[in-house]
Every structure is written in C-alpha cells, then in structure tokens.
Write a protein that holds these residues in place. Structure first.
Motif, PDB file in Angstrom:
ATOM      1  N   TYR A  37      44.298  -8.191  20.875  1.00  0.00           N
ATOM      2  CA  TYR A  37      45.459  -9.018  20.552  1.00  0.00           C
ATOM      3  C   TYR A  37      45.933  -8.720  19.135  1.00  0.00           C
ATOM      4  O   TYR A  37      47.124  -8.539  18.888  1.00  0.00           O
ATOM      5  CB  TYR A  37      45.102 -10.500  20.691  1.00  0.00           C
ATOM      6  N   ILE A  41      48.806  -6.456  20.579  1.00  0.00           N
ATOM      7  CA  ILE A  41      49.744  -7.429  21.148  1.00  0.00           C
ATOM      8  C   ILE A  41      50.460  -8.246  20.088  1.00  0.00           C
ATOM      9  O   ILE A  41      51.686  -8.406  20.134  1.00  0.00           O
ATOM     10  CB  ILE A  41      49.012  -8.366  22.136  1.00  0.00           C
ATOM     11  N   TRP A 128      47.206  -6.494  28.903  1.00  0.00           N
ATOM     12  CA  TRP A 128      46.560  -7.593  28.164  1.00  0.00           C
ATOM     13  C   TRP A 128      46.478  -8.858  29.017  1.00  0.00           C
ATOM     14  O   TRP A 128      45.411  -9.499  29.088  1.00  0.00           O
ATOM     15  CB  TRP A 128      47.355  -7.845  26.888  1.00  0.00           C
TER      16      TRP A 128
END
Length: 767
Positions: A37, A41, A128
C-alpha cells in the motif's frame, strides 16, 4: 478470497506493459510478492483521489474516505449492501467499478477533474484489492527499525554498501570502479570544507599510502574550521538567515552572531539532538547561559515589517506562523503549513493540530511592529545583548573586534501564557476554538509528562520514538553528499512526497545515528568511507538507459558546486581567500545600481556601500544578504533567497552562469592575481600553466591539455604584444593591488588562460 496465481501473473504483466518512464513513482513488482500500500497504492490514491476523498473533511465528497482503512472498508450509506472496498472481492468493491467504468457520469476520477488513472495504475489497484486491500501506516510516521544489512559480495566496505549493492543488483546494475585518488581528495575536500584541496594536500595524500590514508584525510578535513562553514550553508537556508528585515524598507539587522554559533556548533561536533534543542528552546533550559539563548535566534530569522500603519497583531501572527512552518519543514520534513487554513488535503494533519503546534511559539513577547525605519533597532524584542565580557567568556567564538554591544533577536517566554485559538481560514482576527500546545498524533502523541512549551517540543522531537527527526536529518546529510536524498523531497516526507529509494537503508542510518549519540561527523565519515561514495563518476550507456538520475548510485554523482563554494574555489585557488572565521557579513562587488533599484531610499541600506580590503575576499557564506536584493551572482547559481525555510536547492544551467564566470570582477581579479603568482614562481610559461591548472582543477595537467592551453597562451601573448594599449586595461580589474612589474603582455595573456580554466565545467563540478 485469494486471487489465483495465474490471474495475478496476468495482471502484473499488464501493469508492466502499461507502465511508462514518465510515471513519477516507479513500480517494481519483481522484488515483492505482495503489493505494498505504501509503495504502490498510496501514491496513486494520493495523486488522484485524496483531494476529494482524503483527510480534509471540508472538501470531502460523498462522505467517502480512501485515506483510512475504516473509511475504505465502509458500507455505502445509500446502499448498505455495497462497500467502498471489499478486501479480496473486486465485484463487491464499488471503487473497482467506478475506476473502470466507461460512463463519464460514473467514472472516477471524474473527467472534469483533469485527473485520470493509467491502465497500469488501475491494474495495480485490482491486484491490491484482490489480495486483500491491506492498508499500512504511512512509512514516514512509523518508528524506524534497524534491519540486518543484506549479504552481498566483497565490494561492500560497510553496511551502507550492502543496502546499495542489493538494490543496484536488482536493477541489473553493477558499481563503478573506485575513483582516482586525486578525484577523491577533491570530492572529499569540497564535501567537508567547501574548499578545493591545495596542491600540497594533493601531493601529501597522493596514493593514500601509509599514514596518509583516506581515513586520515577525512579526519583532517573534518578537523578543519572550514567544516563548520561548509555545513553552515545548509543551515542558513533552513534557518532563513539574512542581514536585513525584508518587506518595504528592509533595514539592517544583526543576526550574524547566530551564524557564528552555528559554525562553532558544527566544528565542535555538537550532537544533533542538542543542536536543535538549543535552537528551539535554549532559553528554557535550566540556568540557561548566553550561548544557549543565542542559539534560539534560529526562531527569529524571519522577516519583520518596519512599515508604519500596519496592524501589530496581524504581523505578530505572521511571525509565529513562520516559526511553525520552519520547524515543521526544516526539522520534521512535513508540510504542516498546508493545514493553516483547513485540514491537510493529503496528510493526516488537521487544522486543530496545526494550531496546537503553533501554540508552542505563540508565547513569546515579540511584537508585530516596533516602529518605522527612522527608529528601528538592529534587533527586535526579545533581545540578547552581548558585550566584550561575553566575547572573552562563554561567547568567545563570536568574531567581533568592535567595542560596542551587539544585539540579537532571540526567544523568550511570557510569564502568563497567551491563549491560542484556531484561526478561521488562518486569518489573524478570526479566532474560534482555544487549543493547548500539542503535536500531530499521526507522528507521535505528545507525552503527558513533559512541559507543554518549546522545551517539551524539543524533547518530543528528539525522542528516539519520534519517526521523523533522525530520518529527516540523515536524509539531508545524504543529499549534501550525493546531491539528492534517499527521499528526494527532503522537505516533504508526507503523502505527496517522494518515496525513499532505499527505505531499509534510510531507517538503518536513522537508528544507527541515534544509537551513536546523534554524532554528525561520525555519520558523514560513515557515508564518505563507503565504497558507494568512493566510486568513479564515469557514465556508461547502461547508466543512462537504466538509471539516468543515478537513483541507485552505481556511479558517483556529477554535481555543480553551491553558489557560495564557487566563490570559495575561485578565491582559494588564486590565493586571495581570507580564512577569517565568522564575524559580520561583508559587501563584495555588486553590479552598479541593482541595489538602489530595489530600495525605498530610506534607512542604512538605502545605498550599497561596497567593502574594501580583506573583506572583499571572504568566503561566500559571509556575503551580506538583503532580502529585497539577494546577492545576484549567488541567485544566478541557484542559492536560496532566504525569505523562507529551504532544505534543498535546484541546480540549473543557464547562459547567465557562463556570463558570470567570464565577466565577474572577482573571477577576473583572481585570474590576474594567480597569473602574476605562477609566472613569478616558475621559470617557464608551461610550468606556470601546469601549476595554475593543478590549483584550479585539483589534478595534474595532461600533455594534450598542456598543448591546448599553451597554444591559447601564445595566441593571447601575440594579441597583447600587438596591442600593448590593451594590457593595462585587461589587468586593471578588482581592488587587489596591481604592481608595476606585473603590467606586461605575459601576465595579461596568462590571465586570459586562467579565466578559461575557471570556465571549465570540471572546475566547478564535484566528481
């Protein structure tokens, strides 16, 4: 549910196929099985989504948050059976459908926002979500851990190299050979003192044999007083030091004793935690002495108005805002100023937390306005007065020959605490809710058992649990040495900042720095002893293809010197440099009329009064900085204009820089003086050229270079012999005495050749 390996592989292939070199965050999936993350992301969401679905509640659309796990996993209010993100399920995740929609009314980000996700970014989000949509705390707000350095080959000299080589190998790169001894001597001398090595130093260390080892070279350079001067350049940018007040009348101020203290602190190798504690709150230490109080001038270097008719409280608030922003950016590497008017749009800082930080600096008795220029003081309340007794005692590092008292703006505390309020839209006359001094919870909770004042803030900042302070400083030192930090955005470790290229190394260095007493010289020696630092700067085609920015350090970086050190190199190599440490700022040569064009015509600085004698040949660090007219030559070479905190400088290439090096009186004067010296010291012009070359370029001249420069010398000699009326005109530059014996064609010709040496790219380039 878990995505199948086959589907995952297909998605990763799609990601890699769609990623372009223009993307700001490089996607490297080969190194990890789980998409991160933090590193894959969050940068996408921060760039494309947080404006409307981030921390700022006032701008949040549809009451939907994507910056927190709770907000992202929440059910939709209009349809409780649907979720923003359902970990492991693309079909049940509304975000997935919105970012892949072909309906402009449904598509996110909406077309009118002028934001769009690339195919690679969409595929990353798919993987993800399918793998569980695991959120992570922002990497910079997590306490650093000291992981074990990876095992690599024999190239590594220390732990730094182990981390660097591992990443280098993952990119298909291999390190450069070690640089030649003369290259390392020049590089280290410029990095640690900002001065070129003398011919004697080059000869002494030669091939690093016996006692004249590379390690001893580093120790000697760090023991040189020039070390503190070199380090002070960075800190003057951070502390926004100047010699005037800014704004309209821009009269003189006397903060230079603070600069002397910074030089002294670096030369004494003051531990970094003590260094910033004294600057934040030296006046609040038990039985504080004048040195500790002087250090707090760090907080008072901001601009002050001297214009009659201003509103006192408006400017007092401006000064406190500046202090808050300087500490958050310069010491913590965060953009707290974005939360002055509203909750931060990207980082987890509320407006309330901004003014809680502001409250630490809101209790000083300084005023917003102390009178117009006709009655202005060279320091503003509170003032530290320094007399001759202090200069022979606790403040003996201040270089001041005058018998008059010195006055410096420093910090002080009101006996009764001034209340602090959240200001609506950040406006001085719109107070709302009262707040107490505190710090952003997302970084580290402010302990209950320490003082709620600047000294407590310093303790919070230097606690080993604080995730930012050591990381930020280690990154600044890396930037000083390599030209770019492990985190490129040195003043922004937040959501919109750059990701670290070597996160494990950054954390290892931060923890190691704290474990070893916040020792600055040890940190620099550790970095500069590494095989990474000692590489050649030679560039191969593979470097340019795989790593054009040298992010992975498979070669030494080629960097133009800072503006101040260009001046230092010219003066030192010519023999003109005056190695006086500290003291008041000096006014060197200045283009005629440029100062007056920006002056109001009032006050001590209305006209430019150039200094004379030795003052003309001081280091660039000591040049007088008037905020409304920053030194033009330094600005051309990308120095900070000092009106706000800066933690890094850009490096540009412009025609103006070449014009400076070819026409600046200082460069021409230095060339003339060096020409006279080398011709007097050597029997032949060829030997004189070789001596000048070694002083300027810090290496021996090659036969080819000697032939080229000799030919140029002979060409110029013929020119001056044919036009003898041009000789004196060429040599009459600068105020250093021109002796009658030196007014001849040979000196004029040699001067022109030396000017050309100063204009070589290699001259003002490290490595």
């Amino acid at each position: 549910m878990s995505i199948s390996k086959t589907i995952r592989l297909l998605l990763i292939c799609a990601i890699l196929a769609s990623c372009s070199h223009e993307q700001s965050q490089e996607i490297t999936l080969a190194e990890t099985e789980q998409i991160s993350y933090n590193f894959h992301i969050r940068p996408i969401l921060s760039d494309k989504c947080f404006v409307c679905h981030g921390p700022d509640a006032n701008k949040r659309e549809a009451d939907l948050r994507l910056d927190t796990e709770a907000g992202a996993y929440a059910a939709l209010k209009e349809d409780p059976d649907q979720y923003v993100i359902k970990p492991g399920s693309l079909e049940e995740s509304t975000v997935y459908h919105r970012i892949t929609s072909e309906d402009p009314g449904e598509l996110m980000p909406p077309p009118e926002s002028n934001l769009a996700l690339t195919e690679g970014e969409i595929n990353l989000i798919k993987v993800w979500i399918a793998e569980g949509a695991k959120y992570e705390p922002h990497w910079a707000f997590v306490k650093p851990e000291k992981s074990s350095p990876p095992s690599v080959g024999d190239w590594a000299t220390n732990e730094i190299d182990q981390f660097i080589l591992k990443k280098m190998q993952s990119k298909g790169l291999e390190p450069n050979p070690e640089a030649e001894p003369h290259e390392l001597i020049k590089r280290a001398s410029l990095d640690l003192t900002g001065l070129p090595p003398s011919p004697e130093l080059l000869d002494k260390y030669g091939d690093f044999n016996g006692d004249e080892s590379y390690e001893n070279l580093l120790d000697g350079l760090m023991a040189d007083p020039g070390f503190g001067e070199k380090m002070a350049i960075l800190w003057m940018d951070i502390s926004r030091y100047s010699d005037s007040y800014g704004y309209q009348d821009d009269n003189i101020r006397t903060q230079w004793p603070y600069r002397d203290w910074v030089i002294h602190a670096f030369n004494q190798n003051m531990p970094y935690d003590q260094f910033i504690t004294w600057q934040l709150a030296g006046d609040l230490l038990p039985d504080a002495n004048k040195e500790q109080i002087l250090a707090t001038a760090f907080n008072r270097n901001h601009k002050y108005t001297e214009e009659g008719g201003v509103i006192d409280e408006e400017y007092r608030i401006e000064y406190v805002l500046d202090k808050t922003n300087t500490v958050s950016k310069g010491l913590l590497g965060i953009t707290m100023e974005c939360a002055q008017c509203h909750d931060h749009k990207y980082d987890p800082f509320s407006q309330k937390e901004y003014f809680e930080m502001f409250a630490f600096f809101n209790n000083t008795p300084e005023k917003g306005y102390e009178g117009d220029v006709s009655v202005s003081k060279p320091a503003k309340t509170p003032i530290l007065w320094v007399d001759q007794k202090d200069l022979s005692g606790v403040l003996d590092f201040i270089n001041y020959a005058d018998s008059s008292k010195l006055s410096i703006s420093v910090m002080g505390e009101l006996e009764e605490a001034r209340p602090t309020y959240i200001l609506d839209r950040g406006v001085y006359d719109a107070p709302t809710t009262e707040v107490e001094p505190s710090t952003p919870a997302s970084i580290m909770e402010f302990p209950e058992d320490i003082e709620k004042n600047r000294l407590g803030l310093a303790k919070w900042m230097t606690a080993k649990e604080n995730p930012l302070t050591a990381r930020v400083f280690v990154n600044l030192m890396w930037q000083e040495v390599f030209g770019q930090g492990i985190v490129k955005s040195a003043g922004d470790f937040g959501m919109q900042g750059d990701l670290p290229t070597h996160p494990e190394l950054l954390d290892w260095l931060a923890v190691d720095f704290m474990e070893n007493g916040w020792n600055i010289k040890r940190l620099l020696k550790q970095i500069m002893s590494s095989s990474t630092y000692r590489q050649s700067a030679r560039i191969k085609q593979k470097h340019l293809k795989v790593d054009p920015e040298n992010l992975y350090l498979s070669r030494a970086s080629r960097l133009r010197l800072p503006a101040e050190n260009i001046q230092d190199l010219v003066l030192a190599s010519s023999g003109l440099l005056v190695r006086k440490l500290g003291g008041p700022s000096v006014k060197p040569y200045m283009p005629e009329g440029i100062w007056e064009a920006a002056s109001s015509g009032r006050g001590e600085l209305a006209t430019y009064q150039q200094d004379k004698g030795d003052k003309l040949y001081r280091r660039g660090l000591y040049n007088f900085i008037k905020l409304t007219v920053p030194p033009p030559k330094a600005i051309i070479f990308d120095s900070s204009n000092r009106d706000r905190c800066e933690v890094g400088r850009t490096r540009t290439n412009t025609p103006l820089q070449a014009l400076v090096m070819m026409n600046d009186p200082m460069v021409l004067e230095a060339s003339r003086v060096l020409a006279s010296k080398v011709l007097a010291d050597h029997q032949t012009e060829k030997a004189a050229l070789a001596a000048a070359f070694k002083r300027i370029l810090c290496r021996n001249i090659t036969e080819k270079e000697s032939d080229i420069l000799t030919a140029y010398y002979e060409d110029q000699l013929y020119r001056f012999q044919e036009h003898t009326d041009q000789v004196k005109a060429a040599l009459e530059v600068g105020e250093y005495p021109l002796e009658e014996k030196d007014i001849n064609s040979k000196t004029a010709a040699m001067m022109q050749v030396i000017v050309s040496m100063y204009n070589l790219e290699e001259t003002i380039t490290k490595s």
